[in-house]
Motif scaffolding. Structure first.
Motif, PDB file in Angstrom:
ATOM      1  N   THR A   1      50.145  46.465  47.683  1.00  0.00           N
ATOM      2  CA  THR A   1      50.701  46.358  46.420  1.00  0.00           C
ATOM      3  C   THR A   1      50.859  44.659  46.124  1.00  0.00           C
ATOM      4  OG1 THR A   1      52.973  46.605  46.997  1.00  0.00           O
ATOM      5  CG2 THR A   1      51.571  48.429  46.205  1.00  0.00           C
ATOM      6  N   SER A   2      50.218  43.799  46.885  1.00  0.00           N
ATOM      7  CA  SER A   2      50.589  42.464  46.832  1.00  0.00           C
ATOM      8  C   SER A   2      49.790  41.839  45.573  1.00  0.00           C
ATOM      9  CB  SER A   2      50.199  41.577  48.159  1.00  0.00           C
ATOM     10  OG  SER A   2      48.775  41.518  48.342  1.00  0.00           O
ATOM     11  N   LEU A   3      50.045  40.624  45.407  1.00  0.00           N
ATOM     12  CA  LEU A   3      49.541  39.963  44.172  1.00  0.00           C
ATOM     13  C   LEU A   3      47.942  39.844  44.523  1.00  0.00           C
ATOM     14  CD1 LEU A   3      49.367  38.138  41.583  1.00  0.00           C
ATOM     15  CD2 LEU A   3      49.970  36.175  42.997  1.00  0.00           C
ATOM     16  N   LEU A   4      47.488  39.786  45.682  1.00  0.00           N
ATOM     17  CA  LEU A   4      46.166  39.684  46.160  1.00  0.00           C
ATOM     18  C   LEU A   4      45.446  40.956  46.107  1.00  0.00           C
ATOM     19  CD1 LEU A   4      45.828  37.061  48.952  1.00  0.00           C
ATOM     20  CD2 LEU A   4      45.191  36.585  46.742  1.00  0.00           C
ATOM     21  N   HIS A   5      46.207  41.914  46.325  1.00  0.00           N
ATOM     22  CA  HIS A   5      45.475  43.525  46.060  1.00  0.00           C
ATOM     23  C   HIS A   5      45.273  43.659  44.678  1.00  0.00           C
ATOM     24  CE1 HIS A   5      46.984  44.074  50.440  1.00  0.00           C
ATOM     25  NE2 HIS A   5      46.185  44.954  50.303  1.00  0.00           N
ATOM     26  N   ARG A   6      46.190  43.216  43.819  1.00  0.00           N
ATOM     27  CA  ARG A   6      46.201  43.515  42.447  1.00  0.00           C
ATOM     28  C   ARG A   6      45.191  42.420  41.812  1.00  0.00           C
ATOM     29  NH1 ARG A   6      51.812  43.398  42.949  1.00  0.00           N
ATOM     30  NH2 ARG A   6      51.767  41.624  41.550  1.00  0.00           N
ATOM     31  N   ALA A   7      44.860  41.451  42.154  1.00  0.00           N
ATOM     32  CA  ALA A   7      43.805  40.557  41.637  1.00  0.00           C
ATOM     33  C   ALA A   7      42.367  41.413  41.727  1.00  0.00           C
ATOM     34  CB  ALA A   7      43.938  39.343  42.376  1.00  0.00           C
TER      35      ALA A   7
ATOM     36  N   LEU B   1      48.691  30.970  53.916  1.00  0.00           N
ATOM     37  CA  LEU B   1      49.357  31.141  52.858  1.00  0.00           C
ATOM     38  C   LEU B   1      48.794  32.681  52.243  1.00  0.00           C
ATOM     39  CD1 LEU B   1      51.938  30.639  51.055  1.00  0.00           C
ATOM     40  CD2 LEU B   1      50.238  29.254  49.545  1.00  0.00           C
ATOM     41  N   ALA B   2      47.618  32.539  52.193  1.00  0.00           N
ATOM     42  CA  ALA B   2      46.989  33.759  51.453  1.00  0.00           C
ATOM     43  C   ALA B   2      47.204  34.923  52.387  1.00  0.00           C
ATOM     44  CB  ALA B   2      45.246  33.488  51.328  1.00  0.00           C
ATOM     45  N   GLN B   3      47.158  34.867  53.651  1.00  0.00           N
ATOM     46  CA  GLN B   3      47.341  35.886  54.460  1.00  0.00           C
ATOM     47  C   GLN B   3      48.808  36.328  54.448  1.00  0.00           C
ATOM     48  OE1 GLN B   3      46.025  37.775  56.881  1.00  0.00           O
ATOM     49  NE2 GLN B   3      48.035  38.873  57.701  1.00  0.00           N
ATOM     50  N   LEU B   4      49.882  35.328  54.155  1.00  0.00           N
ATOM     51  CA  LEU B   4      51.160  35.686  53.976  1.00  0.00           C
ATOM     52  C   LEU B   4      51.673  36.365  52.807  1.00  0.00           C
ATOM     53  CD1 LEU B   4      52.841  32.678  55.765  1.00  0.00           C
ATOM     54  CD2 LEU B   4      52.695  34.992  56.606  1.00  0.00           C
ATOM     55  N   VAL B   5      50.969  35.917  51.672  1.00  0.00           N
ATOM     56  CA  VAL B   5      50.989  36.810  50.186  1.00  0.00           C
ATOM     57  C   VAL B   5      50.428  37.973  50.207  1.00  0.00           C
ATOM     58  CG1 VAL B   5      50.344  36.336  47.955  1.00  0.00           C
ATOM     59  CG2 VAL B   5      51.155  34.290  49.044  1.00  0.00           C
ATOM     60  N   ALA B   6      49.340  38.244  51.014  1.00  0.00           N
ATOM     61  CA  ALA B   6      48.622  39.719  51.039  1.00  0.00           C
ATOM     62  C   ALA B   6      49.378  40.630  51.794  1.00  0.00           C
ATOM     63  CB  ALA B   6      47.257  39.274  51.703  1.00  0.00           C
ATOM     64  N   ARG B   7      50.325  40.028  52.635  1.00  0.00           N
ATOM     65  CA  ARG B   7      51.156  40.979  53.517  1.00  0.00           C
ATOM     66  C   ARG B   7      50.358  41.984  54.391  1.00  0.00           C
ATOM     67  NH1 ARG B   7      54.397  41.142  48.844  1.00  0.00           N
ATOM     68  NH2 ARG B   7      53.916  43.357  48.352  1.00  0.00           N
TER      69      ARG B   7
END
Length: 210
Positions: free
Chosen positions: A20-26, A60-66
């Motif tokens: 449900t991360s920001l990248l998943h919802r993009a 950073l993208a990897q961390l945001v994506a969890r």
């Protein structure tokens, strides 16, 4: 894109990781466009500092994506080996600065690609591809067929890899692991059989019929 041609599929090489991360919802289109822009930027901007900056963005993208690290590192190992080999050659040919830039750029791009595929269902990626292929309708190529072809190709990669490993294990069990024919011939036969079976299945579902 809908219809019976393409069943739901989680991701290429099984890399997709629900979240449900920001990248998943993009939107998938936005992520693919960002990945393409990153690739252009990596090629256009030169220097080891920019390469390290791109790598930091990828991390950073990897961390945001969890996404668990083992999910992304699964596809990173070949890239790391390739980057090390290319970097060693560049160090010998052009110096350590160029070697660092080239190797880090490669790892950053592969990591960004892994994050995109880990946060985006393959169905969504193929839908974007189908939309991009819409102009091909004017030359008689259905965009759904283009997306389906890419999907079949991506699904086939792990199947062919598994066949190669099973053939190698079978040859090793017979003491023929150093015999090229014992590896190439059975693997080739199985791959051709798989291709024919895939073609028959697609034909049975009416692919290519009016």
């Amino acid at each position: 894109m809908s219809g019976p041609l393409r069943p739901p599929w989680a991701g290429p090489l099984g890399l997709y990781h629900p979240g449900t991360s920001l990248l998943h919802r993009a939107p998938a289109g936005l992520k693919l466009a960002s990945l393409a822009a990153s690739a252009v930027a990596v090629v256009a901007v030169r220097g080891p500092v920019s390469a390290l900056l791109f790598l930091a963005v990828a991390l950073l993208a990897q961390l945001v994506a969890r996404v668990p690290w083992h999910r992304t590192t699964r596809g990173l190992v070949p890239a790391l080996v390739t980057a090390a080999l290319i970097g060693a050659y560049q160090w010998w040919a052009r110096g350590w600065v160029t070697a660092l830039e080239v190797a880090v750029d490669l790892v950053a791009l592969v990591l960004l690609g892994a994050v995109v595929t880990a946060t985006t269902r393959a169905d969504a990626l193929l839908d974007v591809l189908a939309r991009l292929a819409r102009p091909l309708r004017h030359v008689g190529v259905p965009p759904e067929t283009v997306a389906l072809a890419v999907g079949v190709f991506l699904r086939t990669i792990p199947v062919l890899a598994r066949m190669s490993m099973e053939t190698r294990d079978a040859a090793r069990a017979r003491g023929l692991d150093r015999e090229p024919r014992a590896l190439l011939v059975p693997a080739g036969v199985r791959m051709v059989a798989h291709a024919r079976a895939t073609g028959d299945a697609l034909a049975a579902r009416g692919l290519g019929e009016d």
